[in-house]
Design an enzyme around this catalytic site. Structure first.
Site, PDB file in Angstrom:
ATOM      1  N   HIS A  28     -13.827  -3.924   6.312  1.00 38.27           N
ATOM      2  CA  HIS A  28     -12.394  -4.193   6.165  1.00 38.27           C
ATOM      3  C   HIS A  28     -11.593  -3.745   7.399  1.00 38.27           C
ATOM      4  CE1 HIS A  28      -8.465  -3.744   3.620  1.00 38.27           C
ATOM      5  NE2 HIS A  28      -8.206  -3.970   4.879  1.00 38.27           N
ATOM      6  N   HIS A  61      -7.087  -3.770  11.772  1.00 40.60           N
ATOM      7  CA  HIS A  61      -8.383  -4.434  11.620  1.00 40.60           C
ATOM      8  C   HIS A  61      -9.079  -4.566  12.990  1.00 40.60           C
ATOM      9  CE1 HIS A  61      -6.881  -6.641   7.704  1.00 40.60           C
ATOM     10  NE2 HIS A  61      -6.966  -5.328   7.560  1.00 40.60           N
ATOM     11  N   GLU A 110       0.833  -1.210   0.000  1.00 39.05           N
ATOM     12  CA  GLU A 110       0.000   0.000   0.000  1.00 39.05           C
ATOM     13  C   GLU A 110       0.867   1.260   0.000  1.00 39.05           C
ATOM     14  OE1 GLU A 110      -3.322  -0.228   0.114  1.00 39.05           O
ATOM     15  OE2 GLU A 110      -3.792  -2.173   0.999  1.00 39.05           O
ATOM     16  N   HIS A 149      -2.822   1.549   9.632  1.00 42.19           N
ATOM     17  CA  HIS A 149      -3.977   0.750   9.203  1.00 42.19           C
ATOM     18  C   HIS A 149      -4.026  -0.539  10.014  1.00 42.19           C
ATOM     19  CE1 HIS A 149      -6.809  -1.580   7.023  1.00 42.19           C
ATOM     20  NE2 HIS A 149      -5.914  -2.360   6.452  1.00 42.19           N
TER      21      HIS A 149
HETATM   22  O1  2HA Z   1      -1.517  -5.398   4.874  1.00 40.47           O
HETATM   23  O2  2HA Z   1      -4.359  -5.081   5.876  1.00 40.47           O
HETATM   24  O3  2HA Z   1      -5.513  -3.999   3.785  1.00 40.47           O
HETATM   25  C1  2HA Z   1      -2.635  -6.107   4.688  1.00 40.47           C
HETATM   26  C2  2HA Z   1      -3.834  -5.254   4.810  1.00 40.47           C
HETATM   27  C3  2HA Z   1      -4.322  -4.643   3.573  1.00 40.47           C
HETATM   28 ZN    ZN Z   2      -6.354  -4.257   5.846  1.00 37.97          ZN
END
Ligand code: 2HA
Ligand code: ZN
Length: 268
Positions: free
Chosen positions: A215, A144, A119, A142
């Site tokens: 996501h 989850h 990314e 980022h």
């Molecule tokens: O790196 O979380 O969205 C893996 C992720 C991509």
């Molecule tokens: Zn991700």
């Protein structure tokens, strides 16, 4: 002479590693989930002799104002939980070339076949957005977070407005810590141009937390700990919301008046 981390840069690496551990312990970083970039331009003094061909890698491009800037970034396929143990394998320090055609890897990236996060292009565009917001915000994180993701699956909280009132209603700190709320980006393919573009659009509006529907979350801050705290506060609110649902009831929530009073009394 190869590039060596000075004390300040070492501290930044430790900060990323510590946050990586927290994300893992929270259960928000399964396998290689998530990625992070941290602008360390002010701390990295690079000599021209350290910008030699072997460390150079091509890159399709990035916003021109980022030329010459330095970032710590996680590697593709690396685990947040491994950063503490193997920082030089999981992270790299890169410096974007002046001409916008690539970057030099100054430090780290030692895992065989290492590549910065897949990314990277979107991180650089988000970093550009942060630079335009004055440069105090240095990290794009980022991850989850379970309960926040879950709320984007429920019809009743699957709009930005409904989601923010629901979260703010659960505990005063949600409004205190994230007064603007979260920006919600409708589902887009992982790693896609469309996802990057939509996210930059939301960051440009001044949001610090962005939720990617079904996501994950993205947060920005002055350092990794600050970005983590924002996700943590909102995920706590999401957890409380779901606890009430698990108890078979709809949460009462703070009233709009009570939430607005918090916003007025403690502006950001
Ligand atoms: O790196 O979380 O969205 C893996 C992720 C991509
Ligand atoms: Zn991700």
């Amino acid at each position: 002479m190869p590039f060596k981390l000075n004390g300040e840069l070492k501290k930044r690496v430790e900060g990323v590693a510590f946050t990586g551990q927290l994300l893992w312990q929270k259960g928000w970083a399964e396998k290689n989930a998530g990625n992070l970039s941290l602008d360390v331009t002010d701390l990295a003094r690079v000599k021209p002799s350290q910008l030699k061909a072997p460390t150079f890698r091509g890159h399709p491009g990035y916003p021109t104002p980022l030329a010459g800037r330095c970032f710590l970034v996680t590697g593709t396929g690396t685990r947040y939980r491994d950063i503490e143990k193997e920082p030089e394998q999981c992270l790299c320090l890169l410096r974007l070339s002046e001409k916008g055609i690539g970057y030099h890897v100054l430090w780290g990236g030692r895992k065989p076949g290492f590549k910065p996060t897949s990314e990277l292009s979107s991180h650089l565009r988000m970093q550009h957005s942060l630079l335009q917001r004055g440069g105090k915000l240095k990290v794009v994180l980022h991850t989850h977070p379970n309960e926040l993701i879950a709320l984007t699956h429920l019809a009743e909280t699957n709009s930005q407005e409904a989601l923010n009132w629901a979260l703010w209603g659960m505990i005063p700190e949600a409004k205190l810590f994230v007064p603007k709320g979260v920006g919600l980006v409708p589902y887009r393919l992982t790693g896609s141009e469309a996802l990057a573009q939509a996210t930059v659009g939301v960051l440009d509006q001044g949001y610090k937390v962005v939720l990617w529907e079904k996501h994950g979350a993205l947060a920005v801050g002055a350092d990794p700990g600050e970005a983590f705290d924002l996700v943590d506060a909102m995920n706590k609110a999401a957890t409380l919301y779901l606890l009430c649902k698990h108890a078979g009831q709809n949460p009462q929530g703070l009233t709009r008046e009570q939430i607005e009073e918090i916003g007025r009394t403690y502006p950001e």
